[in-house]
Design a protein around this motif. Sequence first.
Motif, mmCIF file in Angstrom:
data_model
loop_
_atom_site.group_PDB
_atom_site.id
_atom_site.type_symbol
_atom_site.label_atom_id
_atom_site.label_comp_id
_atom_site.label_asym_id
_atom_site.label_seq_id
_atom_site.Cartn_x
_atom_site.Cartn_y
_atom_site.Cartn_z
ATOM 1 N N GLY A 1 -27.344 -31.534 -16.174
ATOM 2 C CA GLY A 1 -28.159 -30.643 -15.458
ATOM 3 C C GLY A 1 -27.700 -29.000 -15.674
ATOM 4 O O GLY A 1 -26.246 -29.073 -15.667
ATOM 5 N N THR B 1 -32.141 -32.649 -17.047
ATOM 6 C CA THR B 1 -32.864 -31.849 -16.212
ATOM 7 C C THR B 1 -32.614 -30.332 -15.782
ATOM 8 O O THR B 1 -31.607 -29.921 -16.155
ATOM 9 C CB THR B 1 -33.005 -32.608 -14.794
ATOM 10 O OG1 THR B 1 -31.646 -32.688 -14.257
ATOM 11 C CG2 THR B 1 -33.301 -34.037 -14.993
ATOM 12 N N ARG B 2 -33.635 -29.498 -15.599
ATOM 13 C CA ARG B 2 -33.357 -28.304 -15.306
ATOM 14 C C ARG B 2 -32.427 -27.363 -16.165
ATOM 15 O O ARG B 2 -31.504 -26.848 -15.630
ATOM 16 C CB ARG B 2 -32.788 -28.031 -13.672
ATOM 17 C CG ARG B 2 -33.910 -28.992 -12.700
ATOM 18 C CD ARG B 2 -33.620 -28.589 -11.394
ATOM 19 N NE ARG B 2 -34.590 -29.361 -10.486
ATOM 20 C CZ ARG B 2 -34.477 -30.356 -10.041
ATOM 21 N NH1 ARG B 2 -33.245 -31.088 -10.056
ATOM 22 N NH2 ARG B 2 -35.472 -30.964 -9.230
ATOM 23 N N SER C 1 -36.374 -36.583 -19.443
ATOM 24 C CA SER C 1 -35.829 -35.518 -19.395
ATOM 25 C C SER C 1 -36.885 -34.233 -18.571
ATOM 26 O O SER C 1 -38.184 -34.245 -19.083
ATOM 27 C CB SER C 1 -35.538 -34.961 -20.571
ATOM 28 O OG SER C 1 -34.435 -35.439 -21.165
ATOM 29 N N SER C 2 -36.756 -33.715 -17.727
ATOM 30 C CA SER C 2 -37.806 -32.885 -16.779
ATOM 31 C C SER C 2 -37.342 -31.751 -16.364
ATOM 32 O O SER C 2 -35.958 -31.319 -16.205
ATOM 33 C CB SER C 2 -38.191 -33.737 -15.380
ATOM 34 O OG SER C 2 -38.968 -34.933 -15.960
ATOM 35 N N GLU C 3 -38.342 -30.632 -16.036
ATOM 36 C CA GLU C 3 -38.168 -29.371 -15.522
ATOM 37 C C GLU C 3 -37.167 -28.553 -16.657
ATOM 38 O O GLU C 3 -36.355 -27.846 -15.876
ATOM 39 C CB GLU C 3 -37.546 -29.359 -14.251
ATOM 40 C CG GLU C 3 -38.536 -30.012 -13.244
ATOM 41 C CD GLU C 3 -38.057 -29.871 -11.973
ATOM 42 O OE1 GLU C 3 -37.631 -28.724 -11.458
ATOM 43 O OE2 GLU C 3 -38.022 -31.150 -11.072
ATOM 44 N N ASN C 4 -37.226 -28.669 -17.867
ATOM 45 C CA ASN C 4 -36.420 -28.119 -18.688
ATOM 46 C C ASN C 4 -37.573 -26.874 -19.453
ATOM 47 O O ASN C 4 -38.514 -26.956 -19.466
ATOM 48 C CB ASN C 4 -36.273 -28.843 -20.011
ATOM 49 C CG ASN C 4 -35.224 -30.087 -19.334
ATOM 50 O OD1 ASN C 4 -33.944 -29.734 -18.850
ATOM 51 N ND2 ASN C 4 -35.516 -31.318 -19.348
ATOM 52 N N ASN D 1 -41.872 -29.808 -17.964
ATOM 53 C CA ASN D 1 -41.090 -29.300 -18.964
ATOM 54 C C ASN D 1 -42.061 -28.159 -19.355
ATOM 55 O O ASN D 1 -43.407 -28.154 -19.525
ATOM 56 C CB ASN D 1 -40.861 -29.947 -19.973
ATOM 57 C CG ASN D 1 -39.746 -30.968 -19.505
ATOM 58 O OD1 ASN D 1 -38.675 -30.940 -19.404
ATOM 59 N ND2 ASN D 1 -40.307 -32.378 -19.755
#
Length: 264
Positions: free
Chosen positions: A63, A86-87, A109-112, A150
């Motif tokens: 992260g 993430t992030r 994998s998220s919020e990238n 993302n």
Amino acid sequence: MGLVYLEHALTVCKADALSIHDCFIAECGSCIELLGWGQASKVTDNLIGAGPAGHSIYAENHGGLLIASNNVFPRGSSSVHLHGVTRSSVTSNRLHSFYPGMVVLDGSSSENLIGSNHLLRDHEPWTPFLDIDNGRDDDEGLVRLEGSDNSVIANHLSLAVDSARVRPAGRRPVAIRVVSGSGNYVANNHVVARDTSAEASDSCFEAQVGAMLTTDASQRLDTTTVLVEDSATMTTVVDSGTEGQVVLDRSVNAFRATPEIGAR
């Protein structure tokens, strides 16, 4: 540091506020591997190049990771591969590969953010490596997303590919492929695809430089700039391809086409 001719150049487990900066890590099996988990680390301003079966930059379960201003050479299996990350940000990198699957986000994998990168995909020009690749087909995408929320914004993607060598035959190469997840945002990406005839050489340096400097081509290459699979929903695609270049289900995704020259 300068690291060459190593099977695994730099492997770090459970990193906290790690900085990998201003290094030369090339001619290695794998270059940078961040394993286990980690937070608030950065990989910046490095020269990187892995082998066909290895990772150039790989991170898992991180992260707040920053990957920025790196120059990544062929022939790594991928340029940047994030698993369960993430992030985090992948920004302002110059990435070059002889294979599809250059930037891969998987493992939810998220919020990238993937923004303002230059991606070049062309053919292997050096004779000893002509029959070697990473096993991915051209329709799998240069950027491949498996995760939610993302952002893929303002990237330049250059494809210099021989249409006769596209795999599987008859398929269109894909620039950005959204495989799964929801709420992904793809905007203002510029895809330049050219149908080129690659020339091989026994000189590695001359072959690669010559291939990169060649921009003249007989015609544009028919390409899918963005493909959103049925398993991905609530994706927004804005100004990243014309009506004929973007493939998605408009009943569960949002789309605004890039204006076409001469269209009314």
